[in-house]
Design a protein around this motif. Structure first.
Motif, mmCIF file in Angstrom:
data_model
loop_
_atom_site.group_PDB
_atom_site.id
_atom_site.type_symbol
_atom_site.label_atom_id
_atom_site.label_comp_id
_atom_site.label_asym_id
_atom_site.label_seq_id
_atom_site.Cartn_x
_atom_site.Cartn_y
_atom_site.Cartn_z
ATOM 1 N N LEU A 1 46.451 51.329 44.238
ATOM 2 C CA LEU A 1 45.994 49.957 44.041
ATOM 3 C C LEU A 1 46.785 49.320 42.909
ATOM 4 N N PHE A 2 47.008 48.013 43.024
ATOM 5 C CA PHE A 2 47.546 47.248 41.901
ATOM 6 C C PHE A 2 46.510 46.199 41.540
ATOM 7 N N LEU A 3 46.053 46.252 40.280
ATOM 8 C CA LEU A 3 45.080 45.282 39.790
ATOM 9 C C LEU A 3 45.774 44.299 38.863
ATOM 10 N N ASP A 4 45.872 43.065 39.317
ATOM 11 C CA ASP A 4 46.435 41.973 38.536
ATOM 12 C C ASP A 4 45.474 41.621 37.396
ATOM 13 N N ALA A 5 45.950 40.842 36.443
ATOM 14 C CA ALA A 5 45.100 40.415 35.335
ATOM 15 C C ALA A 5 44.043 39.430 35.820
ATOM 16 N N GLY A 6 42.951 39.352 35.067
ATOM 17 C CA GLY A 6 41.915 38.382 35.381
ATOM 18 C C GLY A 6 40.536 38.978 35.165
ATOM 19 N N SER A 7 39.571 38.135 34.848
ATOM 20 C CA SER A 7 38.238 38.622 34.553
ATOM 21 C C SER A 7 37.532 39.157 35.799
ATOM 22 N N THR A 8 37.790 38.580 36.969
ATOM 23 C CA THR A 8 37.191 39.112 38.190
ATOM 24 C C THR A 8 37.813 40.452 38.546
ATOM 25 N N ARG B 1 40.239 59.711 44.456
ATOM 26 C CA ARG B 1 41.624 60.151 44.188
ATOM 27 C C ARG B 1 42.573 58.941 44.187
ATOM 28 N N LEU B 2 42.161 57.879 43.549
ATOM 29 C CA LEU B 2 42.944 56.650 43.525
ATOM 30 C C LEU B 2 44.036 56.723 42.465
ATOM 31 N N THR B 3 45.108 55.996 42.727
ATOM 32 C CA THR B 3 46.096 55.685 41.702
ATOM 33 C C THR B 3 46.026 54.177 41.481
ATOM 34 N N VAL B 4 45.866 53.775 40.234
ATOM 35 C CA VAL B 4 45.698 52.355 39.918
ATOM 36 C C VAL B 4 46.805 51.926 38.974
ATOM 37 N N ALA C 1 58.883 48.281 41.779
ATOM 38 C CA ALA C 1 59.215 49.654 42.182
ATOM 39 C C ALA C 1 58.040 50.359 42.843
ATOM 40 N N LEU C 2 56.844 49.784 42.731
ATOM 41 C CA LEU C 2 55.655 50.364 43.350
ATOM 42 C C LEU C 2 55.446 49.783 44.741
ATOM 43 N N ARG C 3 54.794 50.528 45.593
ATOM 44 C CA ARG C 3 54.449 50.055 46.931
ATOM 45 C C ARG C 3 52.954 50.257 47.112
ATOM 46 N N SER C 4 52.189 49.338 46.560
ATOM 47 C CA SER C 4 50.736 49.514 46.561
ATOM 48 C C SER C 4 50.153 49.296 47.952
ATOM 49 N N ASP C 5 49.064 50.007 48.220
ATOM 50 C CA ASP C 5 48.341 49.817 49.482
ATOM 51 C C ASP C 5 47.540 48.526 49.450
ATOM 52 N N LEU C 6 46.919 48.258 48.300
ATOM 53 C CA LEU C 6 46.154 47.027 48.118
ATOM 54 C C LEU C 6 46.538 46.401 46.788
ATOM 55 N N TYR C 7 46.871 45.134 46.841
ATOM 56 C CA TYR C 7 47.146 44.377 45.620
ATOM 57 C C TYR C 7 46.010 43.399 45.414
ATOM 58 N N PHE C 8 45.227 43.590 44.357
ATOM 59 C CA PHE C 8 44.153 42.664 44.024
ATOM 60 C C PHE C 8 44.755 41.568 43.146
ATOM 61 N N LEU C 9 44.971 40.440 43.773
ATOM 62 C CA LEU C 9 45.689 39.317 43.176
ATOM 63 C C LEU C 9 44.758 38.461 42.338
ATOM 64 N N GLY C 10 45.124 38.208 41.091
ATOM 65 C CA GLY C 10 44.373 37.280 40.256
ATOM 66 C C GLY C 10 44.664 35.854 40.675
ATOM 67 N N VAL C 11 43.631 35.058 40.847
ATOM 68 C CA VAL C 11 43.743 33.725 41.441
ATOM 69 C C VAL C 11 43.326 32.652 40.442
ATOM 70 N N CYS C 12 44.123 31.583 40.339
ATOM 71 C CA CYS C 12 43.728 30.400 39.564
ATOM 72 C C CYS C 12 43.187 29.315 40.490
ATOM 73 N N GLY C 13 43.837 29.105 41.628
ATOM 74 C CA GLY C 13 43.377 28.150 42.629
ATOM 75 C C GLY C 13 43.577 28.742 44.007
ATOM 76 N N ALA C 14 42.660 28.465 44.932
ATOM 77 C CA ALA C 14 42.769 28.985 46.301
ATOM 78 C C ALA C 14 42.243 27.935 47.270
ATOM 79 N N ASP C 15 43.057 27.620 48.257
ATOM 80 C CA ASP C 15 42.689 26.606 49.243
ATOM 81 C C ASP C 15 43.199 27.053 50.610
ATOM 82 N N ALA D 1 55.010 40.860 47.451
ATOM 83 C CA ALA D 1 56.075 41.196 48.387
ATOM 84 C C ALA D 1 56.252 42.700 48.530
ATOM 85 N N ALA D 2 55.890 43.461 47.483
ATOM 86 C CA ALA D 2 56.056 44.905 47.507
ATOM 87 C C ALA D 2 54.793 45.646 47.949
#
Length: 260
Positions: free
Chosen positions: A99-106, A119-122, A166-180, A201-202
């Protein structure tokens, strides 16, 4: 006074009223309603955006995404609602994933809700998230370093982007400022937007967990089109029209349970 005789400030006031009432405005509709040219409306929207009244998007404008200040302040806002979103988002996680966890309070709430013994890698570029996960023995932690932007709460810049790519994450939890559902996902900071694009992209799949105040809004810097998301977690009472707009674009919409 007829519509075409309105002063620019009066016309822009009407546009702002429509925007606040409807959640978005389209230039073609405004030109027809106010009986002015498309060029006039485009100029109005440019001036309104420059004045911080809206965010221009293709074909019209959206409300500005909220800016709640530095991460240290955002962490204390609506923790129960963010925890509910986190519980919805982690339903996508499978054992053994990267997993890749982007910055953000959520996303910090997601880090706190990660299931045990999977057995996660974060990986993360957010020191606050790294600190929360550093003592967990049931997962491996990868910290992306570099210059930390205290407002965003993340390592950004060329070195951080290179290491993240260089990482190929299975899930990228994207930090969002605006979403439409039409304008996609956006960020308040240029470097942050560039970093998010590189990690997305990765990654095999991109997930966003979005609080109500960010749905139907746009920030200055585009990150991804709506259909680039694999899944979107929204609050229990989140905007149904927005959820439907994302779903029409093939995005899996996860609705959180009511916050406790």
């Amino acid at each position: 006074m007829s519509a075409e005789e309105l002063l620019p400030q009066q016309r822009q006031g009407l546009i702002l009223e429509r925007l606040l009432a409807q959640g978005r405005v389209l230039a073609v509709d405004l030109a027809r309603e106010l009986e002015v040219s498309h060029d006039t409306i485009r100029r109005d929207l440019r001036e309104m955006a420059a004045a911080g009244m809206c965010q221009r998007v293709y074909g019209g404008a959206l409300p500005l995404s909220p800016d709640h200040g530095p991460l240290a302040r955002r962490r204390g806002l609506e923790p129960a609602r963010k925890a509910a979103l986190a519980r919805a988002a982690i339903a996508l996680i499978e054992p053994g994933q990267l997993l890749f966890l982007d910055a953000g309070s959520t996303n910090l709430a997601i880090a706190e809700a990660l299931p045990a013994d999977y057995r996660l890698t974060v990986a993360t570029n957010a020191p606050a998230i790294a600190a929360r996960l550093a003592e967990r023995e049931d997962l491996q932690l990868i910290v992306i370093g570099g210059r930390v932007d205290p407002r965003i709460g993340a390592s950004l810049g060329r070195a951080a982007t290179r290491d993240a790519e260089a990482l190929r994450s299975d899930l990228y939890f994207l930090g969002v400022c605006g979403a439409d559902g039409d304008a996609g996902v956006s960020a308040l900071d240029y470097e942050d937007a560039q970093f998010k694009q590189a990690v997305a992209a990765a990654s095999r799949a991109v997930v966003a967990a979005v609080t109500d105040d960010k749905l139907g809004t746009a920030a200055r810097y585009p990150v991804l089109a709506a259909d680039a998301l694999h899944a979107l977690a929204v609050e229990h009472g989140g905007d149904a029209a927005q959820a439907e707009a994302f779903a029409r674009r093939g995005v899996r919409v996860l609705r959180a349970a009511p916050s406790r």
